[in-house]
Design an enzyme around this catalytic site. Structure first.
Site, short mmCIF file in Angstrom:
data_model
loop_
_atom_site.label_atom_id
_atom_site.label_comp_id
_atom_site.label_asym_id
_atom_site.label_seq_id
_atom_site.Cartn_x
_atom_site.Cartn_y
_atom_site.Cartn_z
N ASP A 95 0.80 -1.39 -0.11
CA ASP A 95 0.00 -0.06 -0.05
C ASP A 95 0.95 1.18 0.01
OD1 ASP A 95 -2.85 0.35 -0.07
OD2 ASP A 95 -3.20 0.40 2.02
N ASN A 155 -0.02 7.68 5.03
CA ASN A 155 1.30 7.28 5.45
C ASN A 155 1.48 6.26 6.51
OD1 ASN A 155 0.24 8.98 7.37
ND2 ASN A 155 2.21 9.86 8.25
N PRO A 179 -10.32 5.46 3.98
CA PRO A 179 -8.70 5.57 3.87
C PRO A 179 -8.47 6.53 2.90
CG PRO A 179 -9.84 3.33 3.23
CD PRO A 179 -11.05 4.15 3.47
N VAL A 232 -3.12 20.57 7.29
CA VAL A 232 -3.67 21.47 7.74
C VAL A 232 -4.70 22.13 7.02
CG1 VAL A 232 -3.42 23.77 8.44
CG2 VAL A 232 -1.98 21.81 9.38
N THR A 234 -6.69 20.38 4.69
CA THR A 234 -7.79 19.65 4.69
C THR A 234 -8.47 19.81 6.01
OG1 THR A 234 -6.90 18.18 3.16
CG2 THR A 234 -8.53 17.24 4.30
N GLU A 252 -5.99 15.63 13.46
CA GLU A 252 -4.58 15.05 13.53
C GLU A 252 -3.90 15.61 12.24
OE1 GLU A 252 -3.04 14.09 15.84
OE2 GLU A 252 -4.15 12.90 17.33
N CYS A 286 4.02 12.60 10.28
CA CYS A 286 3.41 14.04 10.77
C CYS A 286 4.37 14.76 11.85
CB CYS A 286 1.97 14.02 11.12
SG CYS A 286 2.06 12.56 12.45
N GLU A 383 5.81 22.33 5.41
CA GLU A 383 5.79 20.98 5.60
C GLU A 383 6.08 20.39 4.31
OE1 GLU A 383 2.34 18.54 6.46
OE2 GLU A 383 3.26 17.40 7.89
N LYS A 453 -2.21 24.57 18.24
CA LYS A 453 -1.90 25.64 17.06
C LYS A 453 -2.73 24.73 15.96
CE LYS A 453 1.98 28.04 17.36
NZ LYS A 453 3.64 28.09 17.58
N GLY A 456 -3.66 20.78 15.17
CA GLY A 456 -4.86 19.87 15.68
C GLY A 456 -5.66 20.15 16.68
N GLU A 460 -5.39 11.59 20.31
CA GLU A 460 -5.40 10.00 19.92
C GLU A 460 -4.78 9.12 21.06
OE1 GLU A 460 -4.72 9.71 15.53
OE2 GLU A 460 -6.85 9.36 15.78
P1 NAD Z 1 -4.74 15.26 2.89
O1 NAD Z 1 -5.03 16.29 3.83
O2 NAD Z 1 -4.32 15.46 1.49
O3 NAD Z 1 -5.89 13.97 2.81
C1 NAD Z 1 -6.14 13.49 4.17
C2 NAD Z 1 -7.46 12.69 3.92
O4 NAD Z 1 -8.36 13.60 3.74
C3 NAD Z 1 -7.72 11.85 2.59
O5 NAD Z 1 -8.27 10.86 2.93
C4 NAD Z 1 -8.36 12.79 1.80
O6 NAD Z 1 -9.02 12.08 0.89
C5 NAD Z 1 -9.28 13.52 2.67
N1 NAD Z 1 -10.02 14.68 2.20
C6 NAD Z 1 -9.33 15.57 1.49
N2 NAD Z 1 -10.11 16.57 1.25
C7 NAD Z 1 -11.34 16.37 2.06
C8 NAD Z 1 -12.44 17.18 2.11
N3 NAD Z 1 -12.81 18.14 1.71
N4 NAD Z 1 -13.45 16.56 3.08
C9 NAD Z 1 -13.28 15.17 3.81
N5 NAD Z 1 -12.07 14.68 3.57
C10 NAD Z 1 -10.90 15.00 2.63
O7 NAD Z 1 -3.49 14.74 3.61
P2 NAD Z 1 -2.61 13.43 2.98
O8 NAD Z 1 -1.69 13.97 1.83
O9 NAD Z 1 -3.52 12.06 2.65
O10 NAD Z 1 -1.76 13.12 4.38
C11 NAD Z 1 -0.25 13.89 4.65
C12 NAD Z 1 -0.66 14.79 5.71
O11 NAD Z 1 -1.25 13.99 7.00
C13 NAD Z 1 0.32 15.65 6.06
O12 NAD Z 1 0.07 17.09 6.39
C14 NAD Z 1 0.57 15.05 7.37
O13 NAD Z 1 1.29 15.67 8.52
C15 NAD Z 1 -0.72 14.59 8.09
N6 NAD Z 1 -0.83 13.58 8.96
C16 NAD Z 1 -0.99 13.98 10.26
C17 NAD Z 1 -0.89 12.97 11.35
C18 NAD Z 1 -1.20 13.30 12.67
O14 NAD Z 1 -1.68 12.26 13.53
N7 NAD Z 1 -1.11 14.52 13.10
C19 NAD Z 1 -0.60 11.48 10.84
C20 NAD Z 1 -0.43 11.45 9.56
C21 NAD Z 1 -0.38 12.27 8.53
#
Ligand code: NAD
Length: 486
Positions: A95, A155, A179, A232, A234, A252, A286, A383, A453, A456, A460
């Protein structure tokens, strides 16, 4: 290509796999080769409707069970995940592209920890008895929220699904989980195993899709809570959509966390922490400490040792257990990282090591270190979410603390020093939700995880997560006469 433990359809709804090929095709790309290894379909409105209905219908009966009964099922699922760790780890590697060396110890195992921990906690979720004057008293009841939506990043697809499902289910909620469209496979196996472990149908559903599917889940009237792991931008959208209907949220989100190395630190440990906090999972974590502040006295020694140890990275086939550094998750993410590396060079940062794509199939790029980075450079502010470490110099404690906090993010922060009084002073001053002293990126389930800030809202893991998947009902009980004015 065939891969192990293949999910048998795109979605998992109401206790069974569900296919609907009228949805938009969703190719699954193996990051180590760039080849398509599976083709799923995004959820149609009909699939989303079935999932939300199933969750809504199943939830009340689940919440009416004793916590011990709910917990038993979660703990059984944890044992099954551990028994099947190897195949689930291979699936996680297909994956995400993360090396098997990592996935064997960090993904299904972490998911199992969450199911075991919250399964254990479920039987002890209680309210309070509150004695009041005149023999009157009150009590509180801890109740489920109802239907929760989980939305994942790419990730840690197994871990994210379990970190959301375990506390949600322990508290008596049902969940519909979406997912990331980049890594759709692993959550399906989590659903399958939960149901094999005895979870009644409808309580954990998986629907595939991108932002549009996420949006329709978040805005649905049947949904009481949304837990997002993502970026952030999203987060801002999802939080706003949830707020419109006053739904609970856990956010998160991303970070640009500081890792501060004082000149009295154990250099080997500090370099090890910086490697873990920048290059594990090819930097796609993250909480990574991507702004590494090194006190001037040890800067060159730190960089020398870091470069030496990076030469020991084994970059290659993620399925080979000797490999310690895999590809980026996607061509898109690789492109983002390449653009940031070019930007760093353009801004005048010193490229110490790495910076190049590998001449092979798949989305490989070298672990990259920039030194002489200044606070105003784009690579120090945004980031990157890839294997790019920025090393910045500093003179003293007050200066570095102020600079460490000079960011909109606040997910994590770390400090390496032998002076423990200073370590605690630094941690007290960090504007970050999750901190590390002489370590980096540990995330045991017993410890709250989350950001402040822009990084989030909510936490969790740990007992703190219970607060975010349940609500209190207060009950006043009068034992004496009611005194009314007339
Ligand atoms: P992303 O924000 O592009 O997407 C995250 C999820 O949100 C995806 O499943 C996507 O399909 C969904 N999404 C997008 N737009 C949406 C909307 N308008 N409404 C509802 N859902 C929507 O993030 P990514 O590229 O998948 O992941 C990387 C980011 O995630 C990085 O910024 C990373 O720091 C963060 N992250 C945070 C944590 C944490 O625990 N704080 C853990 C892992 C990753």
């Amino acid at each position: 290509m065939t891969y192990p433990t293949q999910p048998t359809a795109s979605h998992f709804v109401n206790g069974a796999y569900l296919e609907d090929t009228t949805g938009t095709p969703l190719p699954v790309i193996y990051p180590a080769t760039g080849h398509e290894i599976a083709r799923l379909y995004m959820a149609t409105p009909a699939v989303i409707e079935q999932a939300l209905n199933a969750a809504k219908q199943a939830q009340a009966e689940w919440a009416a069970l004793s916590g011990t009964e709910r917990g038993r099922i979660l703990r059984r699922a944890a044992d099954m995940i551990r028994d099947r760790n190897h195949e689930l780890s291979e699936l996680e590697t297909y994956d995400t592209g993360k090396p098997l060396q990592e996935t064997l110890v960090a993904d299904a195992t972490s998911g199992a920890d969450a199911l075991e921990y919250f399964g254990g906690l479920a039987g002890s979720l209680t309210g309070e008895h509150i004695p009041l004057g005149d023999g009157n008293w009150a009590y509180t009841m801890r109740e489920a929220l109802g239907v929760c939506v989980g939305i994942g990043a790419w990730n840690y697809p197994t871990q994210i699904a379990c970190w959301k499902a375990a506390p949600a289910l322990a508290c008596g909620n049902a969940m519909v989980f979406k997912p990331s469209e980049t890594t759709p496979l692993c959550a399906l196996k989590v659903a399958e195993i939960l149901h094999e472990a005895g979870l009644p149908a409808g309580l954990f559903n998986v629907v595939q899709g991108a932002g549009e599917v996420g949006r329709s889940l978040v805005t649905d009237a049947r949904v009481d809570k949304v837990s997002l792991t993502g970026s952030v931008p999203t987060g801002r959208k999802v939080y706003a959509a949830a707020a419109a209907e006053m739904k609970h949220v856990t956010m998160e989100l991303g970070g640009k966390s500081p890792l501060v190395v004082f000149d009295d630190a154990d250099i080997e440990d500090a370099v090890g922490g910086a490697i873990l906090g920048n290059f594990y999972s090819s930097g796609q974590v993250c909480s990574n400490g991507t702004r590494v502040f090194v006190q001037k006295g040890i800067k060159e020694a730190f960089l020398t040792r870091l470069s030496e140890r990076l030469r020991d990275a084994v970059i290659g086939d993620p399925m080979d257990e000797a490999t310690s550094f895999g590809p980026m998750v996607s061509a898109g993410q690789l492109g983002i990282v390449e653009r940031y590396i070019a930007k760093g060079q353009e801004e005048g940062a010193r490229l110490v090591t790495g910076g190049k794509r590998l001449e092979r199939d798949g989305f490989f790029i070298e672990p990259t270190v920039f030194a002489d980075v200044s606070d105003d450079m784009v690579i120090a502010q945004e980031e990157i979410f890839g294997p790019v470490m920025c090393v910045l110099d500093f003179d003293d404690e007050a200066e570095v603390l102020a600079r460490a906090n000079e960011t909109e993010f606040g997910l994590a922060a770390g400090v390496f020093t032998r002076d423990l009084a200073r370590a605690h002073r630094m941690v007290a001053g960090f504007q970050a939700g999750t901190c590390f002293i002489n370590s980096y990126n540990d995330a045991p389930v017993e410890m709250p995880f989350g950001g402040v800030k822009a990084s989030g809202v909510g936490r969790e893991n740990s007992k703190a997560a219970i607060e975010h998947y349940s609500q209190l009902k207060s009950v006043f009980v009068r034992m004496d006469a009611v005194e009314a004015p007339f």
